[in-house]
Design an enzyme around this catalytic site. Structure first.
Site, short mmCIF file in Angstrom:
data_model
loop_
_atom_site.label_atom_id
_atom_site.label_comp_id
_atom_site.label_asym_id
_atom_site.label_seq_id
_atom_site.Cartn_x
_atom_site.Cartn_y
_atom_site.Cartn_z
N ASP A 64 -2.74 7.67 3.44
CA ASP A 64 -1.30 7.55 3.63
C ASP A 64 -0.95 6.24 4.34
O ASP A 64 -1.79 5.61 4.99
CB ASP A 64 -0.79 8.69 4.52
CG ASP A 64 -0.84 10.05 3.84
OD1 ASP A 64 -1.35 10.14 2.71
OD2 ASP A 64 -0.36 11.02 4.46
N HIS A 224 -5.76 7.31 6.67
CA HIS A 224 -4.71 6.30 6.62
C HIS A 224 -5.35 4.93 6.45
O HIS A 224 -6.19 4.55 7.27
CB HIS A 224 -3.87 6.34 7.90
CG HIS A 224 -3.20 7.66 8.13
ND1 HIS A 224 -3.89 8.76 8.64
CD2 HIS A 224 -1.92 8.07 7.91
CE1 HIS A 224 -3.06 9.79 8.72
NE2 HIS A 224 -1.85 9.39 8.29
#
Length: 270
Positions: A64, A224
């Site tokens: 993400d 991430h």
């Protein structure tokens, strides 16, 4: 006298030959037993490992908040070493804007066979309570940003910021809503500028262990691609997953034909 001596030596030679044959037989049985034991252990270990329908263990590694022009590319290169692919849930203003210069990195990921999904345009809005016009802008803005770099790209997936989205929006969503069952917590344990080498190593170990101690066949792993510590962890995680017999695939590959729009997925077993 010579006859008695000859008979004595004959008996001795026969005894030695018999002992030699017996020793060889025992060694042969022992070797067979060892090989049999190894085989039984291997079968037992395999029986304890969950497998997919085709016998392969698969997990989806997802990222993400990118794309990041440097770290996303490094992660893609690391995936390439094993022939693996991942899914990147991108932030629209990091694709078509200047933050992280992400547009080129997103294309780099796509060209290497990875998958891109929608995360949000600003990463400032939660989809469980924001006004409808803001939600629409987040979705449309990110779709436009992705297709601005890769015209005609078919978007299949979205991940709500913070994993927050209302039931009504799930039902009406034109994409599959992808959550996760393994959280690396890499955002919590990212390196800080004041960290010592020992503190960085401790944080790195925590991220890696959060994944490897909880992963199973069908897992969707949350990470991430904007942190240095995440890249360092990915290097270790991919090596270990490969050694453990896992194949790292995109979310769409993990879900296969079962994937539907307007439905939530937390793992490949939903």
């Amino acid at each position: 006298m010579k006859s008695k001596t000859l008979r004595k030596w004959t008996r001795t030679l026969r005894m030695m030959a018999l002992l030699l044959l017996l020793s060889m037989a025992l060694l042969s049985c022992s070797a067979t037993a060892v090989r049999g034991g190894d085989g039984e252990n291997e079968d037992s270990d395999k029986g304890d490992i969950p497998v997919s329908g085709d016998g392969k263990m698969r997990v989806a590694l997802t990222f993400d908040d990118g794309p990041h022009n440097v770290r996303t590319k490094l992660i893609v290169d690391e995936l390439d070493k094993y022939g693996f692919h991942a899914t990147f849930f991108v932030v629209g203003n990091r694709v078509d804007g200047t933050e992280y210069n992400g547009g080129d990195a997103m294309l780099y990921a796509l060209e290497a066979g990875n998958e891109v999904g929608i995360h949000g345009y600003t990463h400032r809005v939660y989809y469980d309570d924001c006004p409808n016009n803001e939600y629409a802008k987040e979705m449309t803005g990110t779709k436009t940003a992705i297709r601005g770099e890769q015209p005609g790209y078919q978007i299949k997936l979205m991940r709500p910021v913070g994993g927050a989205i209302s039931e009504e929006r799930i039902r009406e969503c034109p994409y599959s809503v992808v959550l996760w069952d393994v959280d690396s917590e890499d955002w919590r344990y990212k390196y800080s500028s004041g960290d010592s080498d020992a503190e960085c190593e401790e944080k790195l170990d925590t991220i890696v262990n959060n994944v490897l101690e909880n992963v199973k066949d069908g897992s969707i792993i949350l990470m991430h691609d904007i942190y240095e510590s995440t890249y360092d962890a990915v290097v270790i995680i991919l090596e270990r997953l490969n050694e453990m017999g896992y194949e790292v695939v995109t979310v769409s590959e993990l879900l296969g034909e079962e994937r539907e729009a307007g439905r939530v997925y937390e793992s490949g077993r939903d």
